[in-house]
Design a protein around this motif. Structure first.
Motif, PDB file in Angstrom:
ATOM      1  N   UNK A   5       0.839  -1.193   0.000  1.00 55.41           N
ATOM      2  CA  UNK A   5       0.000   0.000   0.000  1.00 55.41           C
ATOM      3  C   UNK A   5       0.879   1.249   0.000  1.00 55.41           C
ATOM      4  N   UNK A   6       0.552   2.191  -0.879  1.00 56.48           N
ATOM      5  CA  UNK A   6       1.208   3.488  -0.831  1.00 56.48           C
ATOM      6  C   UNK A   6       0.726   4.237   0.410  1.00 56.48           C
ATOM      7  N   UNK A 151      -9.769  -7.352  -4.099  1.00 54.11           N
ATOM      8  CA  UNK A 151      -9.844  -7.046  -5.525  1.00 54.11           C
ATOM      9  C   UNK A 151      -8.902  -5.910  -5.913  1.00 54.11           C
ATOM     10  N   UNK A 152      -8.597  -5.014  -4.976  1.00 55.56           N
ATOM     11  CA  UNK A 152      -7.634  -3.949  -5.280  1.00 55.56           C
ATOM     12  C   UNK A 152      -6.264  -4.556  -5.576  1.00 55.56           C
ATOM     13  N   UNK A 153      -5.920  -5.620  -4.856  1.00 58.37           N
ATOM     14  CA  UNK A 153      -4.666  -6.324  -5.135  1.00 58.37           C
ATOM     15  C   UNK A 153      -4.738  -6.973  -6.520  1.00 58.37           C
ATOM     16  N   UNK A 154      -5.864  -7.570  -6.845  1.00 55.10           N
ATOM     17  CA  UNK A 154      -6.000  -8.201  -8.158  1.00 55.10           C
ATOM     18  C   UNK A 154      -5.912  -7.172  -9.272  1.00 55.10           C
ATOM     19  N   UNK A 155      -6.461  -5.978  -9.030  1.00 56.12           N
ATOM     20  CA  UNK A 155      -6.354  -4.912 -10.028  1.00 56.12           C
ATOM     21  C   UNK A 155      -4.901  -4.491 -10.222  1.00 56.12           C
ATOM     22  N   UNK A 157      -2.284  -6.401  -9.760  1.00 50.13           N
ATOM     23  CA  UNK A 157      -1.628  -7.485 -10.492  1.00 50.13           C
ATOM     24  C   UNK A 157      -2.013  -7.455 -11.972  1.00 50.13           C
ATOM     25  N   UNK A 158      -3.277  -7.171 -12.241  1.00 49.84           N
ATOM     26  CA  UNK A 158      -3.744  -7.104 -13.630  1.00 49.84           C
ATOM     27  C   UNK A 158      -2.998  -6.029 -14.408  1.00 49.84           C
ATOM     28  N   UNK A 159      -2.735  -4.913 -13.742  1.00 44.87           N
ATOM     29  CA  UNK A 159      -2.049  -3.795 -14.394  1.00 44.87           C
ATOM     30  C   UNK A 159      -0.534  -3.895 -14.283  1.00 44.87           C
ATOM     31  N   UNK A 160      -0.070  -5.007 -13.675  1.00 43.13           N
ATOM     32  CA  UNK A 160       1.366  -5.251 -13.510  1.00 43.13           C
ATOM     33  C   UNK A 160       2.038  -4.152 -12.683  1.00 43.13           C
ATOM     34  N   UNK A 161       1.338  -3.734 -11.629  1.00 43.86           N
ATOM     35  CA  UNK A 161       1.883  -2.753 -10.690  1.00 43.86           C
ATOM     36  C   UNK A 161       2.328  -3.474  -9.422  1.00 43.86           C
ATOM     37  N   UNK A 162       3.442  -3.056  -8.868  1.00 46.92           N
ATOM     38  CA  UNK A 162       3.936  -3.678  -7.634  1.00 46.92           C
ATOM     39  C   UNK A 162       3.571  -2.853  -6.405  1.00 46.92           C
ATOM     40  N   UNK A 163       2.551  -2.032  -6.525  1.00 54.88           N
ATOM     41  CA  UNK A 163       2.081  -1.196  -5.423  1.00 54.88           C
ATOM     42  C   UNK A 163       0.565  -1.127  -5.498  1.00 54.88           C
ATOM     43  N   UNK A 164      -0.061  -0.759  -4.378  1.00 54.59           N
ATOM     44  CA  UNK A 164      -1.509  -0.560  -4.333  1.00 54.59           C
ATOM     45  C   UNK A 164      -1.763   0.878  -3.915  1.00 54.59           C
ATOM     46  N   UNK A 165      -2.323   1.647  -4.821  1.00 54.08           N
ATOM     47  CA  UNK A 165      -2.590   3.072  -4.610  1.00 54.08           C
ATOM     48  C   UNK A 165      -4.093   3.281  -4.425  1.00 54.08           C
ATOM     49  N   UNK A 166      -4.507   4.500  -4.061  1.00 54.67           N
ATOM     50  CA  UNK A 166      -5.939   4.758  -3.894  1.00 54.67           C
ATOM     51  C   UNK A 166      -6.767   4.379  -5.122  1.00 54.67           C
ATOM     52  N   UNK A 167      -6.214   4.622  -6.309  1.00 54.16           N
ATOM     53  CA  UNK A 167      -6.959   4.297  -7.524  1.00 54.16           C
ATOM     54  C   UNK A 167      -7.216   2.798  -7.647  1.00 54.16           C
ATOM     55  N   UNK A 168      -6.281   1.966  -7.169  1.00 53.28           N
ATOM     56  CA  UNK A 168      -6.524   0.522  -7.164  1.00 53.28           C
ATOM     57  C   UNK A 168      -7.708   0.177  -6.257  1.00 53.28           C
ATOM     58  N   UNK A 169      -7.806   0.886  -5.132  1.00 56.82           N
ATOM     59  CA  UNK A 169      -8.911   0.632  -4.212  1.00 56.82           C
ATOM     60  C   UNK A 169     -10.251   0.933  -4.876  1.00 56.82           C
ATOM     61  N   UNK A 170     -10.312   2.045  -5.601  1.00 55.47           N
ATOM     62  CA  UNK A 170     -11.572   2.367  -6.275  1.00 55.47           C
ATOM     63  C   UNK A 170     -11.837   1.392  -7.419  1.00 55.47           C
ATOM     64  N   UNK A 171     -10.807   0.975  -8.131  1.00 57.98           N
ATOM     65  CA  UNK A 171     -10.992  -0.050  -9.168  1.00 57.98           C
ATOM     66  C   UNK A 171     -11.518  -1.348  -8.554  1.00 57.98           C
ATOM     67  N   UNK A 172     -11.013  -1.693  -7.361  1.00 54.09           N
ATOM     68  CA  UNK A 172     -11.514  -2.870  -6.662  1.00 54.09           C
ATOM     69  C   UNK A 172     -12.967  -2.719  -6.284  1.00 54.09           C
ATOM     70  N   UNK A 173     -13.327  -1.517  -5.853  1.00 56.85           N
ATOM     71  CA  UNK A 173     -14.724  -1.246  -5.489  1.00 56.85           C
ATOM     72  C   UNK A 173     -15.623  -1.374  -6.716  1.00 56.85           C
ATOM     73  N   UNK A 174     -15.166  -0.829  -7.852  1.00 57.75           N
ATOM     74  CA  UNK A 174     -15.950  -0.926  -9.084  1.00 57.75           C
ATOM     75  C   UNK A 174     -16.060  -2.375  -9.557  1.00 57.75           C
ATOM     76  N   UNK A 175     -14.976  -3.118  -9.406  1.00 63.29           N
ATOM     77  CA  UNK A 175     -14.980  -4.520  -9.833  1.00 63.29           C
ATOM     78  C   UNK A 175     -15.914  -5.353  -8.966  1.00 63.29           C
ATOM     79  N   UNK A 176     -15.971  -5.060  -7.670  1.00 63.07           N
ATOM     80  CA  UNK A 176     -16.889  -5.783  -6.787  1.00 63.07           C
ATOM     81  C   UNK A 176     -18.330  -5.516  -7.210  1.00 63.07           C
TER      82      UNK A 176
END
Length: 208
Positions: A5-6, A151-155, A157-176
């Motif tokens: 997490x950033x 799901x934020x972690x999965x997002x 990984x999908x984007x090949x990022x080695x960090x989890x930023x706020x935008x990943x959290x919202x992408x996880x929320x949208x994916x859920x």
């Protein structure tokens, strides 16, 4: 997972707990996570949602309209939910001691201490976060919110990022795709495809 997490993402996880506590609501739901995401109006998330009239004031008003204060889990299921919390957080690699240290680092020693008069009587997984001498507070993450974190972690990984930023959290929320936060977003007729594209671009800029 928490190590990925950033600073901004950690502040959102901490902020969601704070928002739930301020609103006297339990468990910590997706709506509290969304509130925390909008705390900084200059953030990429806040700017992306502002065009559709979604800001922290609007989301808080919607939460208060839809969810009663002191909404709490049934005490009969509390033990089972504790067990579920423990297993879910362990599965996605969240170390509770690291979370506590991060919270105190961000907000200062004793930031999690509740006044004795306000401290809930329940004990549980998150009870250790509260340093007061009286009863320890227990504010669990909702099962849906735990899924969003996963799901934020999965997002990432999908984007090949080695960090989890706020935008990943919202992408996880949208994916859920469900929950009160998504209801608030979709009822404003937000273009979800556009929002995902905006978030992905912001993340790619960070990764560059």
């Amino acid at each position: 997972m928490f190590e990925r997490f950033t600073h901004g993402a950690r502040e959102i996880v901490v902020g969601a707990q704070h928002e739930a506590r301020e609103l006297h609501q339990s468990p910590i739901g997706t709506q509290h996570l969304l509130l925390a995401m909008l705390a900084d109006p200059s953030s990429a998330i806040a700017r992306a949602l502002a065009a559709d009239g979604i800001d922290q004031r609007y989301v808080r008003a919607e939460i208060l309209r839809r969810v009663p204060a002191d909404a709490a889990p049934d005490t009969a299921t509390l033990v089972d939910r504790d067990a579920d919390d423990r297993e879910a957080l362990k599965a996605i690699g969240i170390d509770l001691d690291q979370v506590r240290r991060a919270i105190e680092e961000n907000f200062g020693p004793g930031a999690l201490r509740l006044p004795r008069a306000q401290a809930p009587k329940r004990r549980g997984l998150f009870g250790r976060f509260y340093a007061g001498e009286g009863a320890k507070g227990h504010i669990p993450f909702s099962p849906r919110n735990k899924k969003v974190l996963e799901l934020s972690l999965r997002e990432a990984l999908r984007l090949k990022h080695n960090f989890i930023a706020p935008e990943h959290l919202l992408l996880g929320l949208l994916r859920e795709g469900d929950g009160l936060a998504m209801q608030i977003i979709t009822e404003r007729e937000v273009d979800l495809g556009r929002l995902r594209t905006t978030l992905t671009q912001a993340l790619n800029d960070k990764a560059a």
